[in-house]
Design a protein around this motif. Structure first.
Motif: not given
Length: 205
Positions: A143-166
């Motif tokens: 999980l990564e979350i960081f600020a950008t010039p337009r707001g925030w960016a959030l990225q989740v990667d890994g096994f797809s089964h529990k990805m939506a939950q995170l």
């Protein structure tokens, strides 16, 4: 396969198992004459351990063509609220994925103060999710979350089964900061973020 020598021990007898159970749960025996059972505890179940490793995009019957060029992402939906693009895995066919979100907010770069507040919000959100992110990492998620010039960016990667939950948990935590100004947990996370800034500045001097 490796001609490794091994032997299979006989099953544990009921008598020996009973003796172990009595020693573990009985009074005394541990430090300070405490029961051994009181000195050990199992961790809570990790909700991010994947149990479904099926492929969301199964490979074609003939397998992947290594000479084929990768196709661009497809636009699934486009509204005034945002766009959704998707690019299925056409090479490795692993039960994994990457979800990248860009969250826009008006005036994110209107001033230095707004940029700094956006960065603080991202860091406080990550701090609040620290323990949960560790559990997710044990389940093969990042999980990564960081600020950008337009707001925030959030990225989740890994096994797809529990990805939506995170991902949902991270979005809910970020959104909740708008109404948790007096929350003690948020205040403690904010203090830890400020300490990290102070350490970074002191190391730069």
């Amino acid at each position: 396969w490796f001609d490794t020598q091994f032997r299979v021990s006989p099953p544990l007898s009921a008598e020996r198992r009973s003796l172990w159970d009595e020693a573990y749960a009985g009074a005394g025996g541990g430090p300070g004459d405490a029961p051994w059972a009181a000195l050990f505890a199992l961790p809570k179940p990790n909700p991010y351990i994947p149990t479904d490793l099926s492929l969301l995009c199964p490979p074609p019957a003939g397998g992947a063509d290594p000479s084929s060029k990768p196709s661009p992402p497809s636009l699934l939906e486009s509204t005034q609220s945002g766009c959704v693009f998707c690019l299925p895995d056409s090479r490795f066919f692993a039960p994994k994925g990457v979800v990248a979100l860009e969250i826009g907010t008006p005036g994110a770069s209107a001033s230095i103060e707004r940029r700094l507040l956006g960065e603080l919000a991202a860091k406080v959100c990550a701090e609040l999710l620290n323990e949960e992110s560790y559990s997710a990492s044990l389940g093969g998620l990042g999980l990564e979350i960081f600020a950008t010039p337009r707001g925030w960016a959030l990225q989740v990667d890994g096994f797809s089964h529990k990805m939506a939950q995170l991902g949902v948990r991270a979005c809910e935590t970020l959104a909740s900061l708008a109404t948790r100004g007096d929350d003690a947990e948020v205040g403690e996370a904010f203090s830890r973020v400020l300490q990290q800034y102070e350490l970074g500045l002191s190391n730069a001097c």
